[in-house]
Structure formats: structure tokens, C-alpha cells
Design a protein around this motif. Structure first.
Motif, PDB file in Angstrom:
ATOM      1  N   HIS A  43       2.329 -15.992 -20.164  1.00  0.00           N
ATOM      2  CA  HIS A  43       2.146 -14.917 -20.373  1.00  0.00           C
ATOM      3  C   HIS A  43       3.203 -14.779 -18.397  1.00  0.00           C
ATOM      4  CE1 HIS A  43      -1.712 -15.885 -18.484  1.00  0.00           C
ATOM      5  NE2 HIS A  43      -0.896 -15.649 -16.950  1.00  0.00           N
ATOM      6  N   THR A 104      16.747  -6.926 -18.616  1.00  0.00           N
ATOM      7  CA  THR A 104      16.708  -7.337 -19.684  1.00  0.00           C
ATOM      8  C   THR A 104      16.109  -9.277 -19.670  1.00  0.00           C
ATOM      9  OG1 THR A 104      18.760  -8.043 -19.501  1.00  0.00           O
ATOM     10  CG2 THR A 104      17.883  -5.889 -21.082  1.00  0.00           C
TER      11      THR A 104
ATOM     12  N   TYR B  33      -1.364  -0.238 -18.071  1.00  0.00           N
ATOM     13  CA  TYR B  33      -0.410  -0.669 -18.895  1.00  0.00           C
ATOM     14  C   TYR B  33       0.149  -0.801 -20.061  1.00  0.00           C
ATOM     15  CZ  TYR B  33       0.268   0.159 -13.619  1.00  0.00           C
ATOM     16  OH  TYR B  33       0.202   0.544 -12.006  1.00  0.00           O
ATOM     17  N   TYR B  35       3.374  -2.603 -22.478  1.00  0.00           N
ATOM     18  CA  TYR B  35       4.799  -2.411 -22.511  1.00  0.00           C
ATOM     19  C   TYR B  35       4.954  -3.061 -24.491  1.00  0.00           C
ATOM     20  CZ  TYR B  35       4.537  -2.616 -17.129  1.00  0.00           C
ATOM     21  OH  TYR B  35       4.440  -1.924 -16.382  1.00  0.00           O
ATOM     22  N   GLN B  37       8.235  -5.797 -25.641  1.00  0.00           N
ATOM     23  CA  GLN B  37       9.610  -6.916 -25.260  1.00  0.00           C
ATOM     24  C   GLN B  37      10.483  -7.272 -26.946  1.00  0.00           C
ATOM     25  OE1 GLN B  37       7.545 -10.578 -23.856  1.00  0.00           O
ATOM     26  NE2 GLN B  37       9.966 -10.830 -23.270  1.00  0.00           N
ATOM     27  N   GLY B  40      15.712  -8.865 -26.435  1.00  0.00           N
ATOM     28  CA  GLY B  40      16.943  -9.093 -26.231  1.00  0.00           C
ATOM     29  C   GLY B  40      17.092  -7.379 -25.693  1.00  0.00           C
ATOM     30  N   GLN B  41      15.887  -7.305 -25.242  1.00  0.00           N
ATOM     31  CA  GLN B  41      16.124  -5.715 -25.103  1.00  0.00           C
ATOM     32  C   GLN B  41      15.005  -5.255 -23.943  1.00  0.00           C
ATOM     33  OE1 GLN B  41      17.051  -2.484 -26.310  1.00  0.00           O
ATOM     34  NE2 GLN B  41      17.892  -3.852 -27.908  1.00  0.00           N
ATOM     35  N   GLY B  42      14.295  -6.455 -23.260  1.00  0.00           N
ATOM     36  CA  GLY B  42      13.458  -7.045 -22.342  1.00  0.00           C
ATOM     37  C   GLY B  42      12.610  -5.772 -22.709  1.00  0.00           C
ATOM     38  N   LEU B  43      12.018  -5.896 -21.687  1.00  0.00           N
ATOM     39  CA  LEU B  43      10.672  -4.943 -21.359  1.00  0.00           C
ATOM     40  C   LEU B  43      10.900  -3.635 -21.475  1.00  0.00           C
ATOM     41  CD1 LEU B  43       8.956  -7.351 -18.864  1.00  0.00           C
ATOM     42  CD2 LEU B  43       7.442  -6.636 -21.521  1.00  0.00           C
ATOM     43  N   PHE B  45       8.799  -0.059 -20.851  1.00  0.00           N
ATOM     44  CA  PHE B  45       7.248   0.407 -20.432  1.00  0.00           C
ATOM     45  C   PHE B  45       6.753   0.980 -21.561  1.00  0.00           C
ATOM     46  CE2 PHE B  45       3.757   3.015 -18.732  1.00  0.00           C
ATOM     47  CZ  PHE B  45       4.575   4.149 -18.527  1.00  0.00           C
ATOM     48  N   TYR B  48       0.675   4.290 -19.503  1.00  0.00           N
ATOM     49  CA  TYR B  48      -0.191   3.930 -18.727  1.00  0.00           C
ATOM     50  C   TYR B  48      -1.222   5.014 -18.355  1.00  0.00           C
ATOM     51  CZ  TYR B  48      -0.509   4.608 -13.272  1.00  0.00           C
ATOM     52  OH  TYR B  48      -1.622   4.609 -12.083  1.00  0.00           O
ATOM     53  N   SER B  58       5.032   9.072 -21.157  1.00  0.00           N
ATOM     54  CA  SER B  58       6.325   9.075 -21.092  1.00  0.00           C
ATOM     55  C   SER B  58       7.209   7.944 -22.257  1.00  0.00           C
ATOM     56  CB  SER B  58       7.125   9.544 -20.112  1.00  0.00           C
ATOM     57  OG  SER B  58       7.090   8.510 -19.259  1.00  0.00           O
ATOM     58  N   PRO B 103       0.240  -5.336  -7.429  1.00  0.00           N
ATOM     59  CA  PRO B 103       1.114  -6.042  -8.835  1.00  0.00           C
ATOM     60  C   PRO B 103       0.806  -6.399 -10.269  1.00  0.00           C
ATOM     61  CG  PRO B 103      -0.155  -7.925  -7.571  1.00  0.00           C
ATOM     62  CD  PRO B 103      -0.268  -7.084  -6.808  1.00  0.00           C
ATOM     63  N   GLN B 104       0.769  -6.093 -11.121  1.00  0.00           N
ATOM     64  CA  GLN B 104       0.038  -6.468 -12.549  1.00  0.00           C
ATOM     65  C   GLN B 104       0.040  -7.606 -13.045  1.00  0.00           C
ATOM     66  OE1 GLN B 104       2.326  -3.618 -14.720  1.00  0.00           O
ATOM     67  NE2 GLN B 104       2.295  -1.754 -13.536  1.00  0.00           N
ATOM     68  N   PHE B 106      -0.967  -9.587 -16.837  1.00  0.00           N
ATOM     69  CA  PHE B 106      -0.207  -9.089 -17.772  1.00  0.00           C
ATOM     70  C   PHE B 106      -1.134 -10.313 -18.710  1.00  0.00           C
ATOM     71  CE2 PHE B 106       3.836  -6.993 -18.352  1.00  0.00           C
ATOM     72  CZ  PHE B 106       4.024  -7.117 -17.227  1.00  0.00           C
ATOM     73  N   GLY B 107      -0.718  -9.676 -20.083  1.00  0.00           N
ATOM     74  CA  GLY B 107      -1.644 -10.576 -21.340  1.00  0.00           C
ATOM     75  C   GLY B 107      -1.024 -11.223 -22.101  1.00  0.00           C
ATOM     76  N   ASP B 108      -1.132 -11.943 -22.778  1.00  0.00           N
ATOM     77  CA  ASP B 108      -0.381 -12.745 -23.893  1.00  0.00           C
ATOM     78  C   ASP B 108       0.537 -12.355 -24.506  1.00  0.00           C
ATOM     79  OD1 ASP B 108      -2.213 -15.774 -23.720  1.00  0.00           O
ATOM     80  OD2 ASP B 108      -1.119 -14.915 -22.686  1.00  0.00           O
TER      81      ASP B 108
END
Lengths: 112, 115
Positions: A43, A104, B33, B35, B37, B40-43, B45, B48, B58, B103-104, B106-108
Motif C-alpha cells: 500500500h 499521476t 478519505y 480515492y 487509482q 494511467g490516471q493517478g490518484l 480524490f 472525505y 466534491s 499524514p494519511q 492508506f489501506g491496500d
């Protein structure tokens, strides 16, 4: 809308080479900046963060990043990469809201 | 201690079906939060939650997406009438506070594949 740009999509290096990954953010006010790393099959983990103070931030595993406000940049650096640094790296910003805006990502491959 | 837990880890479903994704944040974390993924698009949001405040929705891409957080802990992200473009890894993150220098974590993630 805020945005984060990572210009290097895929970087291939040999071990011991130096690394610099570019990151530019758009928010013009007070900003928090982050680099996250995602190793294969794992992760997202926080690598380092900047909130205020010294613009040169030291993170884990020998990584550092420099906040240059005039350039809206927060580039990630490491003097000598290792094979174990192979991962995907994400730059993120947070300014004015609680949302993290991610780039990205840059895929780094390090060959022994 | 335990980190952010997401289930299922993988979900394959047919177009048009509804799916529910679950997130268990780190105990004591008030902010949560979601998100997405995409390749090719990234992360990206999505939504929240912070304490008892109204969620920031939003980032939800359409009204087919909704999320709730019961009792200030577990959250469920629901996608109705799934489409192929919904295929992505859905990541949940939590932090102690939703603002300032926390900081956040993240899970898997849940890898969702729409056939």
C-alpha cells in the motif's frame, strides 16, 4: 482547480545512480507537500512531508525533497538508489482544503 | 497496531450490478478519505469524512457513487449500476485529524473489475 504535475512517468536507473523526480504544484497559498511511495504489491506509504520551516526535507530511506516556492516545485532526490527503491512514487499537495491532490505518479525501476 | 483495512481486496462484477466496498480506518482516526487509482490516471480524490461534519463529496464522479460512515468509524463506498470505466483500485485512507499536519495512512485498496 489545484493540480500536481509529475513530469517523469517512467524512470530507469542502475544501482548507485542519483535520482531526481520532478513535482510541480499549482496552489498559490500556504501548501503542505508530500511524497508517497508504493512498493510492488504494497500500500501507499508516506516517504516525507513538508509543512513549514526548512525547505529541505529529509525522509526515510535516504530520500529528501526540496520545496522551492518560487518554482512551485517539490522535487524528490536520492544520491544513490538501490534495487529496493523500485516502486511508484506519488507527489501530493494539500492547500486550502483537506483534500490531497495527487500527481499521476512516477514508476521507478532500478536495475542491479 | 492495525492499519487501514479494506475489503474485499478484489471484486469482479458484471456491468450494471451494484458493489459495496468497505473500509475500516485506524482506531481513533477521525478523518477518512476515499480515492480511486485508475490506470494511467493517478490518484483521484472521491470523498472525505471528518468527525460529525458533513462529508466533502466534491470528488464523486457521478450520482451512482455514494459513501457513508457509520458511527464515525467504518465506511462503505457504494457504486450503483457499475460501468466499465468504474474499474480501478479504490483506496481508503485515514488520519487522526482531517487538517493540518497529520499524514494519511492508506489501506491496500480494493481492485474493482467491471466485466
Amino acid at each position: 482547480a489545484q493540480s500536481v504535475s509529475q513530469h517523469n512517468h517512467h524512470v530507469i536507473l542502475s544501482e548507485a545512480a542519483s535520482l531526481e523526480l520532478g513535482c510541480n504544484y499549482s496552489y498559490g497559498g500556504t501548501v503542505n507537500l508530500f511524497w508517497y511511495v508504493q512498493y510492488p504489491g504494497q500500500h501507499l506509504q508516506l516517504l516525507l512531508k513538508y509543512f513549514s520551516g526548512d525547505p529541505l526535507v529529509k525522509g526515510i530511506k535516504g530520500f529528501e525533497a526540496e520545496f522551492i516556492k518560487s518554482k512551485f516545485s517539490f522535487n524528490l532526490r536520492k544520491p544513490s538508489v538501490q534495487w529496493s527503491d523500485t516502486a511508484e512514487y506519488f507527489c501530493a499537495s494539500r492547500g486550502g482544503t483537506d483534500k490531497l491532490i495527487f500527481g499521476t505518479g512516477t514508476r521507478l525501476q532500478v536495475f542491479p | 497496531g492495525a492499519g487501514v483495512s479494506q475489503s474485499p481486496s478484489n471484486k469482479v462484477t458484471e456491468k450494471g450490478k451494484d458493489v459495496e466496498l468497505r473500509c475500516d480506518p485506524i482506531s481513533g482516526h477521525t478523518a477518512l478519505y476515499w480515492y480511486r487509482q485508475s490506470l494511467g490516471q493517478g490518484l483521484e480524490f472521491l470523498i472525505y469524512f471528518q468527525g460529525n461534519s458533513a462529508p466533502d463529496k466534491s470528488g464523486l464522479p457521478s450520482d451512482r457513487f455514494s459513501a457513508e460512515r457509520t458511527g464515525g468509524s467504518v465506511s462503505t463506498l457504494t457504486i450503483q449500476r457499475t460501468q466499465q470505466e468504474d474499474s480501478a483500485v479504490y483506496l481508503c485512507a485515514s488520519s487522526f485529524e482531517g487538517y493540518s499536519n497529520q499524514p494519511q495512512h492508506f489501506g491496500d485498496g480494493t481492485r474493482l473489475s467491471i466485466l
